[in-house]
Design a protein around this motif. Structure first.
Motif, short mmCIF file in Angstrom:
data_model
loop_
_atom_site.label_atom_id
_atom_site.label_comp_id
_atom_site.label_asym_id
_atom_site.label_seq_id
_atom_site.Cartn_x
_atom_site.Cartn_y
_atom_site.Cartn_z
N VAL A 71 -3.91 5.93 7.26
CA VAL A 71 -4.11 5.09 6.08
C VAL A 71 -3.05 5.51 5.20
O VAL A 71 -2.26 4.45 4.63
CB VAL A 71 -5.48 5.31 5.40
CG1 VAL A 71 -5.52 4.29 4.18
CG2 VAL A 71 -6.65 4.57 6.45
N ALA A 72 -3.00 6.67 4.82
CA ALA A 72 -1.92 7.12 3.73
C ALA A 72 -0.47 6.52 4.31
O ALA A 72 0.36 6.08 3.58
CB ALA A 72 -1.86 8.52 3.74
N SER A 73 -0.11 6.63 5.48
CA SER A 73 1.20 6.32 6.01
C SER A 73 1.49 4.74 5.92
O SER A 73 2.41 4.27 5.49
CB SER A 73 1.39 6.68 7.69
OG SER A 73 2.57 6.33 8.09
N ALA A 74 0.22 4.12 6.18
CA ALA A 74 0.34 2.63 6.15
C ALA A 74 0.60 2.10 4.80
O ALA A 74 1.36 1.09 4.52
CB ALA A 74 -1.02 1.94 6.90
N GLU A 75 -0.25 2.78 3.82
CA GLU A 75 -0.03 2.42 2.37
C GLU A 75 1.34 2.58 1.98
O GLU A 75 2.01 1.95 1.34
CB GLU A 75 -0.90 3.26 1.51
CG GLU A 75 -2.48 2.84 1.81
CD GLU A 75 -3.40 3.85 1.11
OE1 GLU A 75 -3.21 4.79 0.58
OE2 GLU A 75 -4.68 3.24 0.76
N GLN A 76 1.85 3.89 2.23
CA GLN A 76 3.48 3.98 2.02
C GLN A 76 4.52 3.14 2.68
O GLN A 76 5.24 2.61 1.68
CB GLN A 76 3.71 5.64 2.33
CG GLN A 76 3.14 6.84 1.68
CD GLN A 76 3.35 8.04 2.16
OE1 GLN A 76 4.01 8.27 3.49
NE2 GLN A 76 2.99 9.14 1.76
N ASP A 77 3.99 2.71 3.94
CA ASP A 77 4.81 1.63 4.57
C ASP A 77 4.82 0.27 3.74
O ASP A 77 5.88 -0.07 3.50
CB ASP A 77 4.56 1.83 5.78
CG ASP A 77 5.41 0.72 6.72
OD1 ASP A 77 6.59 1.06 6.67
OD2 ASP A 77 5.14 -0.08 7.55
N ALA A 78 3.77 0.05 3.47
CA ALA A 78 3.32 -1.21 2.73
C ALA A 78 4.29 -1.17 1.38
O ALA A 78 4.60 -2.23 0.82
CB ALA A 78 1.96 -1.34 2.49
N ALA A 79 3.94 -0.21 0.55
CA ALA A 79 4.36 -0.10 -0.55
C ALA A 79 5.93 -0.10 -0.61
O ALA A 79 6.73 -0.76 -1.52
CB ALA A 79 4.24 1.35 -1.25
N ARG A 80 6.57 0.35 0.30
CA ARG A 80 7.96 0.32 0.86
C ARG A 80 8.51 -1.07 1.10
O ARG A 80 9.66 -1.46 0.31
CB ARG A 80 8.69 1.37 1.61
CG ARG A 80 9.87 1.76 2.07
CD ARG A 80 10.30 2.55 2.90
NE ARG A 80 9.49 2.61 4.15
CZ ARG A 80 8.54 3.61 4.61
NH1 ARG A 80 8.35 4.44 3.90
NH2 ARG A 80 7.79 3.44 5.68
N ARG A 81 7.71 -1.63 2.00
CA ARG A 81 8.07 -3.08 2.14
C ARG A 81 7.92 -3.96 0.95
O ARG A 81 8.59 -5.03 0.87
CB ARG A 81 7.15 -3.39 3.58
CG ARG A 81 7.37 -2.94 4.70
CD ARG A 81 6.67 -3.47 5.63
NE ARG A 81 6.64 -2.50 6.98
CZ ARG A 81 7.05 -3.07 8.17
NH1 ARG A 81 7.13 -4.13 8.14
NH2 ARG A 81 7.19 -2.30 9.20
N ARG A 82 6.76 -3.55 0.16
CA ARG A 82 6.78 -4.42 -0.95
C ARG A 82 7.82 -4.30 -1.80
O ARG A 82 8.33 -5.00 -2.47
CB ARG A 82 5.47 -4.03 -1.73
CG ARG A 82 5.18 -5.06 -2.75
CD ARG A 82 3.80 -4.41 -3.50
NE ARG A 82 3.59 -3.35 -3.80
CZ ARG A 82 2.96 -2.34 -3.59
NH1 ARG A 82 2.01 -2.54 -2.55
NH2 ARG A 82 3.07 -0.98 -3.81
N ASP A 83 8.31 -3.02 -2.01
CA ASP A 83 9.54 -2.91 -3.06
C ASP A 83 10.73 -3.43 -2.31
O ASP A 83 11.55 -4.05 -3.23
CB ASP A 83 9.66 -1.44 -3.16
CG ASP A 83 8.79 -0.51 -3.93
OD1 ASP A 83 7.82 -1.49 -4.56
OD2 ASP A 83 8.54 0.52 -3.81
#
Length: 115
Positions: A71-83
């Motif tokens: 979940v933490a990895s997915a959230e980091q990936d989502a934040a990076r993609r959003r940015d």
């Protein structure tokens, strides 16, 4: 008694119970594991209830830890993609605004020439 004799007796016992009994169905299900252990000279080591509970708790904790990491990895990936997408959108918007500004300036110049 040989291993083959033990397996024959086991098969005979399973057959005598039949598939419509709890023990018969369970033994039939476990039969291949039992055969593998017998042929490999592995002696059964029954798990005590406390050991089983500790093992189950360990398995659950490991699964929960892995889930939290995923979940933490997915959230980091989502934040990076959003940015990344936000940056791309800003660049495109800046380009559109520059184009509109240039065209507006051209329209003003043309309007002035016509008047």
């Amino acid at each position: 008694m040989t291993k083959a004799d033990e397996l024959k007796r086991l098969d005979k016992f399973i057959a005598s119970l039949g598939p419509n009994t709890y023990l018969g169905a369970w033994l039939a299900y476990c039969r291949s594991s039992v055969e593998r252990d017998i042929l490999s000279d592995l002696h059964p080591t029954p798990m005590l209830p406390a050991e089983a509970v500790r093992l189950a708790q360990s398995i659950v904790k490991d699964a929960e830890d892995k889930a939290h990491r995923l979940v933490a990895s997915a959230e980091q990936d989502a934040a990076r993609r959003r940015d990344d997408m936000t940056k791309q959108l800003r660049l495109r918007l800046d380009g559109v605004l520059r184009t509109l500004s240039d065209q507006s300036s051209e329209l003003v110049t043309l309007s002035q020439r016509l008047t």
